[in-house]
Design an enzyme around this catalytic site. Structure first.
Site, PDB file in Angstrom:
ATOM      1  N   PRO A 132      20.582   3.201 -24.281  1.00  0.00           N
ATOM      2  CA  PRO A 132      21.486   2.433 -23.434  1.00  0.00           C
ATOM      3  C   PRO A 132      20.661   1.541 -22.512  1.00  0.00           C
ATOM      4  O   PRO A 132      19.642   1.965 -21.989  1.00  0.00           O
ATOM      5  CB  PRO A 132      22.217   3.516 -22.634  1.00  0.00           C
ATOM      6  CG  PRO A 132      21.302   4.695 -22.648  1.00  0.00           C
ATOM      7  CD  PRO A 132      20.574   4.630 -23.957  1.00  0.00           C
ATOM      8  N   TYR A 175      20.151   6.533 -10.050  1.00  0.00           N
ATOM      9  CA  TYR A 175      21.575   6.221  -9.874  1.00  0.00           C
ATOM     10  C   TYR A 175      22.277   7.460  -9.304  1.00  0.00           C
ATOM     11  O   TYR A 175      21.617   8.443  -8.945  1.00  0.00           O
ATOM     12  CB  TYR A 175      22.164   5.701 -11.189  1.00  0.00           C
ATOM     13  CG  TYR A 175      21.463   4.416 -11.610  1.00  0.00           C
ATOM     14  CD1 TYR A 175      21.503   3.285 -10.782  1.00  0.00           C
ATOM     15  CD2 TYR A 175      20.713   4.333 -12.781  1.00  0.00           C
ATOM     16  CE1 TYR A 175      20.825   2.114 -11.130  1.00  0.00           C
ATOM     17  CE2 TYR A 175      20.029   3.170 -13.127  1.00  0.00           C
ATOM     18  CZ  TYR A 175      20.092   2.068 -12.296  1.00  0.00           C
ATOM     19  OH  TYR A 175      19.407   0.925 -12.622  1.00  0.00           O
ATOM     20  N   CYS A 211      21.148  -2.430 -20.069  1.00  0.00           N
ATOM     21  CA  CYS A 211      22.138  -3.244 -19.348  1.00  0.00           C
ATOM     22  C   CYS A 211      21.933  -4.673 -19.789  1.00  0.00           C
ATOM     23  O   CYS A 211      20.800  -5.131 -19.859  1.00  0.00           O
ATOM     24  CB  CYS A 211      21.921  -3.171 -17.846  1.00  0.00           C
ATOM     25  SG  CYS A 211      22.626  -1.726 -17.064  1.00  0.00           S
ATOM     26  N   ARG A 269      21.337  11.816 -19.930  1.00  0.00           N
ATOM     27  CA  ARG A 269      20.017  11.210 -19.706  1.00  0.00           C
ATOM     28  C   ARG A 269      19.559  11.640 -18.319  1.00  0.00           C
ATOM     29  O   ARG A 269      20.234  11.364 -17.326  1.00  0.00           O
ATOM     30  CB  ARG A 269      20.110   9.685 -19.834  1.00  0.00           C
ATOM     31  CG  ARG A 269      18.822   8.969 -19.461  1.00  0.00           C
ATOM     32  CD  ARG A 269      18.786   7.520 -19.938  1.00  0.00           C
ATOM     33  NE  ARG A 269      18.107   7.457 -21.232  1.00  0.00           N
ATOM     34  CZ  ARG A 269      17.524   6.353 -21.718  1.00  0.00           C
ATOM     35  NH1 ARG A 269      17.560   5.234 -21.049  1.00  0.00           N
ATOM     36  NH2 ARG A 269      16.919   6.385 -22.887  1.00  0.00           N
ATOM     37  N   ALA A 324      24.793   1.206 -19.951  1.00  0.00           N
ATOM     38  CA  ALA A 324      25.304   1.917 -18.775  1.00  0.00           C
ATOM     39  C   ALA A 324      26.622   1.273 -18.349  1.00  0.00           C
ATOM     40  O   ALA A 324      26.653   0.134 -17.890  1.00  0.00           O
ATOM     41  CB  ALA A 324      24.277   1.839 -17.654  1.00  0.00           C
TER      42      ALA A 324
HETATM   43  C1  8CM Z   1      19.869  -0.313 -16.827  1.00  0.00           C
HETATM   44  C2  8CM Z   1      18.959  -0.679 -15.878  1.00  0.00           C
HETATM   45  C3  8CM Z   1      17.989   0.198 -15.474  1.00  0.00           C
HETATM   46  C4  8CM Z   1      17.947   1.465 -16.045  1.00  0.00           C
HETATM   47  C5  8CM Z   1      18.873   1.850 -17.017  1.00  0.00           C
HETATM   48  C6  8CM Z   1      19.840   0.945 -17.405  1.00  0.00           C
HETATM   49  C7  8CM Z   1      20.745   1.338 -18.371  1.00  0.00           C
HETATM   50  C8  8CM Z   1      20.668   2.577 -18.910  1.00  0.00           C
HETATM   51  C9  8CM Z   1      19.680   3.459 -18.497  1.00  0.00           C
HETATM   52  O1  8CM Z   1      18.819   3.077 -17.573  1.00  0.00           O
HETATM   53  O2  8CM Z   1      19.605   4.610 -18.950  1.00  0.00           O
HETATM   54  O3  8CM Z   1      17.010   2.347 -15.631  1.00  0.00           O
END
Ligand code: 8CM
Length: 361
Positions: free
Chosen positions: A23, A182, A25, A230, A57
């Site tokens: 995944p 996050y 972005c 994750r 995400a």
């Molecule tokens: C997007 C930006 C930064 C990240 C991300 C994502 C998207 C999925 C993910 O990690 O697991 O660290």
């Protein structure tokens, strides 16, 4: 012994190989709706031969977006475009998955290529929320609002609603984003969670939000379909999350029905100075978690060579490799890897439209 191009079964789902699109972005949605960009971006990787394609995400609530352009799944209206994507991925041999996310204190930011820093009020900033009113810092100086018990209950319900919508859309693999600083990771990490109530303090307190959210989602996500997490398994900072703590968390999630751990790392604070970057550096850690928690594992980070990915699977360090940057550089990475490794039938990964022309003589 399984290799990169052996199929992989988890619950009632079988992947054609051990290669997944991690995944990411794309920062290219409007009001959370994925569009043609997402269909082509994700669809290309299915056509390129990936066994699993995980949609980026996807925010479970508007304030859980990293940027205004992140995808979301907070309303029933969002379902249709995801079903379009799921249908296409499946038609081209990939299992369609999606990652549900809440950005927590890292929300309300510009896209990376437009500054990667907190939005200002006149740019449409919103109030981020988190376990404690302490900012990430650096490029994200805005302190989140400390979540009340009502906020916690609401966000958990948003994850549940998002999971139900993902299922309706035809997704067959669900991942919860508990990594990279996050929201969920910020509850887990003592570097971001300074609460004194039952959602902070001790290990039991810091994992409560994660366990409760996971359990609530498992309740609505069918047993026959994989549910993964994750997890940032180390903060690489003294006083932060450790691999040992993460193993204990994975064991608890497993007892709640976790099917696979997607081993990731870091990013709960801006300090990345102690991350031991190097080729496939997370593979030995994934291996340890896989064996000590006795659970299937996926791993990513700095995996770009077919032989390296194949060795990770053959040496049973992980069951799946999840590729991000390698996939951006080459949507046909699985096809090219099959050619390079001279395993299986590379052409079988391609759609009819391409196979007949690229047939190797
Ligand atoms: C997007 C930006 C930064 C990240 C991300 C994502 C998207 C999925 C993910 O990690 O697991 O660290």
């Amino acid at each position: 012994m399984a290799g990169l191009f052996d199929s992989f079964r988890l619950k009632d789902v079988t992947l054609r190989n051990r290669i997944g699109v991690a995944p990411m972005c794309q920062y290219s949605a409007e009001d959370g709706f994925p569009n043609e960009w997402h269909l082509v971006h994700l669809g290309s990787r299915a056509v390129g031969g990936a066994g699993l394609v995980i949609v980026e995400a996807t925010a479970v609530s508007p304030e859980g977006r990293i940027s205004p352009q992140c995808t979301g799944i907070w309303s029933d209206e969002h379902i249709e475009p995801y079903s379009h994507i799921a249908r296409f991925l499946k038609a081209h041999g990939s299992v369609p998955g999606i990652q549900l996310a809440h950005a927590g204190r890292k929300a309300s930011s510009h896209r990376p290529w437009e500054g990667d820093k907190s939005l200002t009020p006149d740019e449409g900033a919103w109030q981020p929320i988190g376990p404690s009113a302490v900012a990430f810092g650096a490029n994200l100086p805005v302190a989140p609002q400390e979540m009340t018990h009502q906020d916690i209950a609401r966000v958990k319900q948003c994850f549940v609603d998002g999971a139900e919508r993902a299922l309706t859309a035809g997704m067959e693999w669900l991942e919860l984003h508990f990594a990279h600083g996050y929201l969920a990771h910020s509850f887990f990490s003592p570097l971001a969670n300074f609460r004194t109530d039952e959602y902070g303090g001790s290990f039991d307190g810091r994992v409560r939000f994660l366990i409760e959210t996971f359990a609530a989602v498992r309740h609505v996500w069918p047993e026959r379909l994989p549910l993964t997490v994750r997890l940032s398994v180390s903060d690489w900072i003294p006083g932060g999350v450790t691999v040992e703590e993460s193993i204990e968390l994975v064991k608890r999630l497993k007892s709640e029905g976790l099917d696979m751990i997607d081993v990731s790392q870091g990013f709960v604070t801006p300090d990345t100075s102690q991350v031991p970057w190097g080729p496939a550096f997370m593979a030995p850690i994934a291996s340890r978690i896989r064996h000590e928690a006795n659970i299937p594992a996926a791993v990513g980070w700095m995996i770009d060579k077919p032989a390296q990915a194949d060795a990770i699977v053959r040496e049973e360090q992980a069951d799946l490799v999840l590729l991000a940057r390698s996939m951006l550089a080459d949507p046909y990475w699985p096809y090219h890897a099959a050619v390079a490794l001279e395993t299986g039938d590379p052409g079988a990964l391609l759609p009819d439209q391409y196979r007949f022309a690229l047939k190797r003589r």
